[in-house]
Design a protein around this motif. Sequence first.
Motif, PDB file in Angstrom:
ATOM      1  N   TRP A  69      -4.900 -16.436  -4.788  1.00 49.72           N
ATOM      2  CA  TRP A  69      -6.337 -16.486  -5.029  1.00 49.72           C
ATOM      3  C   TRP A  69      -7.112 -15.775  -3.917  1.00 49.72           C
ATOM      4  N   PHE A  70      -6.794 -16.086  -2.659  1.00 47.72           N
ATOM      5  CA  PHE A  70      -7.478 -15.417  -1.552  1.00 47.72           C
ATOM      6  C   PHE A  70      -7.165 -13.922  -1.533  1.00 47.72           C
ATOM      7  N   GLY A  71      -5.932 -13.567  -1.864  1.00 51.75           N
ATOM      8  CA  GLY A  71      -5.575 -12.153  -1.943  1.00 51.75           C
ATOM      9  C   GLY A  71      -6.323 -11.443  -3.045  1.00 51.75           C
ATOM     10  N   ALA A  72      -6.505 -12.110  -4.187  1.00 46.67           N
ATOM     11  CA  ALA A  72      -7.253 -11.516  -5.298  1.00 46.67           C
ATOM     12  C   ALA A  72      -8.715 -11.299  -4.905  1.00 46.67           C
ATOM     13  N   GLN A  73      -9.281 -12.231  -4.150  1.00 49.77           N
ATOM     14  CA  GLN A  73     -10.656 -12.046  -3.661  1.00 49.77           C
ATOM     15  C   GLN A  73     -10.749 -10.813  -2.759  1.00 49.77           C
ATOM     16  N   GLN A  74      -9.777 -10.660  -1.861  1.00 44.82           N
ATOM     17  CA  GLN A  74      -9.792  -9.496  -0.976  1.00 44.82           C
ATOM     18  C   GLN A  74      -9.547  -8.211  -1.761  1.00 44.82           C
ATOM     19  N   ASP A  75      -8.692  -8.275  -2.793  1.00 45.94           N
ATOM     20  CA  ASP A  75      -8.467  -7.100  -3.648  1.00 45.94           C
ATOM     21  C   ASP A  75      -9.766  -6.673  -4.333  1.00 45.94           C
ATOM     22  N   LYS A  76     -10.548  -7.654  -4.822  1.00 45.86           N
ATOM     23  CA  LYS A  76     -11.819  -7.342  -5.478  1.00 45.86           C
ATOM     24  C   LYS A  76     -12.793  -6.705  -4.502  1.00 45.86           C
ATOM     25  N   GLN A  77     -12.848  -7.245  -3.265  1.00 44.74           N
ATOM     26  CA  GLN A  77     -13.740  -6.672  -2.260  1.00 44.74           C
ATOM     27  C   GLN A  77     -13.346  -5.234  -1.935  1.00 44.74           C
ATOM     28  N   LEU A  78     -12.048  -4.989  -1.803  1.00 44.80           N
ATOM     29  CA  LEU A  78     -11.585  -3.628  -1.519  1.00 44.80           C
ATOM     30  C   LEU A  78     -11.894  -2.692  -2.678  1.00 44.80           C
ATOM     31  N   GLN A  79     -11.760  -3.189  -3.899  1.00 43.60           N
ATOM     32  CA  GLN A  79     -12.059  -2.370  -5.075  1.00 43.60           C
ATOM     33  C   GLN A  79     -13.540  -2.043  -5.138  1.00 43.60           C
ATOM     34  N   LEU A  80     -14.398  -3.037  -4.833  1.00 49.55           N
ATOM     35  CA  LEU A  80     -15.843  -2.778  -4.811  1.00 49.55           C
ATOM     36  C   LEU A  80     -16.220  -1.775  -3.735  1.00 49.55           C
ATOM     37  N   GLN A  81     -15.583  -1.858  -2.576  1.00 47.68           N
ATOM     38  CA  GLN A  81     -15.857  -0.899  -1.506  1.00 47.68           C
ATOM     39  C   GLN A  81     -15.410   0.493  -1.908  1.00 47.68           C
ATOM     40  N   ALA A  82     -14.267   0.582  -2.564  1.00 49.61           N
ATOM     41  CA  ALA A  82     -13.772   1.890  -3.008  1.00 49.61           C
ATOM     42  C   ALA A  82     -14.666   2.465  -4.099  1.00 49.61           C
ATOM     43  N   ASP A  83     -15.150   1.628  -4.990  1.00 49.46           N
ATOM     44  CA  ASP A  83     -16.047   2.098  -6.062  1.00 49.46           C
ATOM     45  C   ASP A  83     -17.383   2.571  -5.496  1.00 49.46           C
ATOM     46  N   SER A  84     -17.901   1.856  -4.491  1.00 53.09           N
ATOM     47  CA  SER A  84     -19.189   2.247  -3.910  1.00 53.09           C
ATOM     48  C   SER A  84     -19.067   3.563  -3.126  1.00 53.09           C
ATOM     49  N   LYS A  85     -17.887   3.822  -2.549  1.00 50.13           N
ATOM     50  CA  LYS A  85     -17.680   5.079  -1.823  1.00 50.13           C
ATOM     51  C   LYS A  85     -17.564   6.251  -2.780  1.00 50.13           C
TER      52      LYS A  85
END
Length: 125
Positions: free
Chosen positions: A106-122
């Motif tokens: 669960w915590f890893g999935a949260q971090q995966d989502k944050q990384l995906q959002l950062q990659a999408d915003s870039k």
Amino acid sequence: MKKSIYAAMLSGIVCPGSGQIWLGKKLLGWGFISVSVVCILVIMDQIISRAQVIAEQILAGNISNDLTSIYAAVSNVALDASNSTMPALTWIFIANWGLSVASAFWFGAQQDKQLQLQADSKTEA
């Protein structure tokens, strides 16, 4: 590999709590490790004390020194239902391990989502 899968595999294969520590949730990870270590220590203490009782009975001559008699004595001790702490500790250990894997995922999935959002915003910028 996604952080969620790697963290869950760490907690499931290496040690409960190791995935949380890898994800940076050190207090939670050490909590899972502590519960596991305490359960294992108490279970091992009970196993060793039961084995010592059987060994003392063998030395005293109450149990003959052949494999079938020793096996019967060990089986009787293992099937003794009067001591209910062993099954309870075993279930606590298993539940701790399962919760560790689930929370690491669960915590890893949260971090995966944050990384995906950062990659999408870039990529949008």
